[in-house]
Write a protein that holds these residues in place. Structure first.
Motif, PDB file in Angstrom:
ATOM      1  N   ARG A  98       0.815  -1.214   0.000  1.00  0.00           N
ATOM      2  CA  ARG A  98       0.000   0.000   0.000  1.00  0.00           C
ATOM      3  C   ARG A  98       0.851   1.267   0.000  1.00  0.00           C
ATOM      4  NH1 ARG A  98      -4.917   1.034   4.084  1.00  0.00           N
ATOM      5  NH2 ARG A  98      -6.027  -0.271   2.597  1.00  0.00           N
ATOM      6  N   GLU A  99       1.836   1.349   0.880  1.00  0.00           N
ATOM      7  CA  GLU A  99       2.630   2.580   0.953  1.00  0.00           C
ATOM      8  C   GLU A  99       3.418   2.788  -0.333  1.00  0.00           C
ATOM      9  OE1 GLU A  99       3.568   6.174   2.024  1.00  0.00           O
ATOM     10  OE2 GLU A  99       2.145   4.919   3.090  1.00  0.00           O
ATOM     11  N   ARG A 102       1.024   4.042  -2.891  1.00  0.00           N
ATOM     12  CA  ARG A 102       0.700   5.456  -2.681  1.00  0.00           C
ATOM     13  C   ARG A 102       1.780   6.362  -3.265  1.00  0.00           C
ATOM     14  NH1 ARG A 102      -1.285   4.733   3.497  1.00  0.00           N
ATOM     15  NH2 ARG A 102      -3.503   4.476   3.033  1.00  0.00           N
ATOM     16  N   GLN A 105       1.727   6.154  -7.068  1.00  0.00           N
ATOM     17  CA  GLN A 105       0.587   6.867  -7.642  1.00  0.00           C
ATOM     18  C   GLN A 105       0.780   8.373  -7.580  1.00  0.00           C
ATOM     19  OE1 GLN A 105      -1.614   4.925  -9.208  1.00  0.00           O
ATOM     20  NE2 GLN A 105      -2.355   6.809 -10.129  1.00  0.00           N
ATOM     21  N   ASP A 159      -7.853   3.257  -6.292  1.00  0.00           N
ATOM     22  CA  ASP A 159      -7.789   4.639  -5.824  1.00  0.00           C
ATOM     23  C   ASP A 159      -8.313   4.769  -4.393  1.00  0.00           C
ATOM     24  OD1 ASP A 159      -6.750   5.383  -8.292  1.00  0.00           O
ATOM     25  OD2 ASP A 159      -8.616   6.284  -9.014  1.00  0.00           O
ATOM     26  N   ILE A 162      -5.697   3.113  -1.863  1.00  0.00           N
ATOM     27  CA  ILE A 162      -4.488   3.883  -1.513  1.00  0.00           C
ATOM     28  C   ILE A 162      -4.826   5.157  -0.746  1.00  0.00           C
ATOM     29  CG2 ILE A 162      -3.044   2.914  -3.344  1.00  0.00           C
ATOM     30  CD1 ILE A 162      -3.387   5.542  -4.871  1.00  0.00           C
ATOM     31  N   ALA A 163      -6.056   5.640  -0.879  1.00  0.00           N
ATOM     32  CA  ALA A 163      -6.468   6.840  -0.156  1.00  0.00           C
ATOM     33  C   ALA A 163      -6.961   6.540   1.261  1.00  0.00           C
ATOM     34  CB  ALA A 163      -7.559   7.576  -0.928  1.00  0.00           C
TER      35      ALA A 163
END
Length: 187
Positions: A98-99, A102, A105, A159, A162-163
């Motif tokens: 995930r990090e 992020r 992205q 989206d 990751i948010a």
């Protein structure tokens, strides 16, 4: 870092992401990426065609996984159910990333050329889903429509994942997108 250390490809990806985050994509050269990874430019080009592709490497295994997952869905699964199940299975590909996702992205979003490349890669994801459906005997138009919906669901889920500031995994967001689409089409 010594040149003989393992995982040159992974080291190049990490070095590129760190430099792109620190300096920006356009301000970073292949030579700087290779140096940060403790490798040569020649080694960089063994793994990646250009400095954009370093952010998009590893897609082939994901696409192969999607094709296989769609094709192996139960015979009773509708095209959309097969796509949904494949996307949920593919979410495991991103476990623990995930990090990194992020950061990646953020770099992609800040650069128009990278956003274009991202759209091309998303189109490849939809085409892989359609290929899996065609292997199941689904007519081309139906396969393409279900696959495009799958690509849209994946993008939305990714989206949102990751948010998010919680521990829910990508599969959770895929299921939520599927539920949303089903509700939209039922109305």
């Amino acid at each position: 870092m010594a040149r003989w250390e393992p995982d040159a490809e992974g080291r190049l990806q990490e070095a590129a992401l760190a430099l792109y985050t620190e300096r920006g994509f356009d301000q970073t050269t292949v030579a700087e990426i290779a140096e940060r990874a403790g490798l040569t430019e020649r080694t960089f080009f063994r793994y990646f065609a250009d400095k954009r592709e370093v952010l998009f490497g590893g897609q082939r295994p994901l696409l192969d996984q999607l094709i296989t997952a769609v094709a192996s869905a139960p015979d009773s699964a509708s095209p959309l159910e097969a796509v949904s199940a494949a996307l949920e299975q593919a979410a495991a590909f991103f476990a623990g990333r995930r990090e990194r996702s992020r950061l990646r992205q953020a770099v992609v979003s800040a650069n128009p050329a990278l956003r274009e490349r991202e759209l091309i890669k998303l189109a490849a994801l939809s085409e892989a889903l359609a290929d899996g459906l065609r292997r199941r005997g689904v007519p081309d138009t139906t396969a393409r429509l279900a696959a495009e919906a799958g690509g849209a669901m994946f993008k939305l889920a990714f989206d949102q994942w990751i948010a998010a500031d919680d521990e829910r995994d990508l599969a959770h967001h895929v299921r939520a997108a599927v539920t949303e689409l089903k509700g939209l089409t039922a109305g």
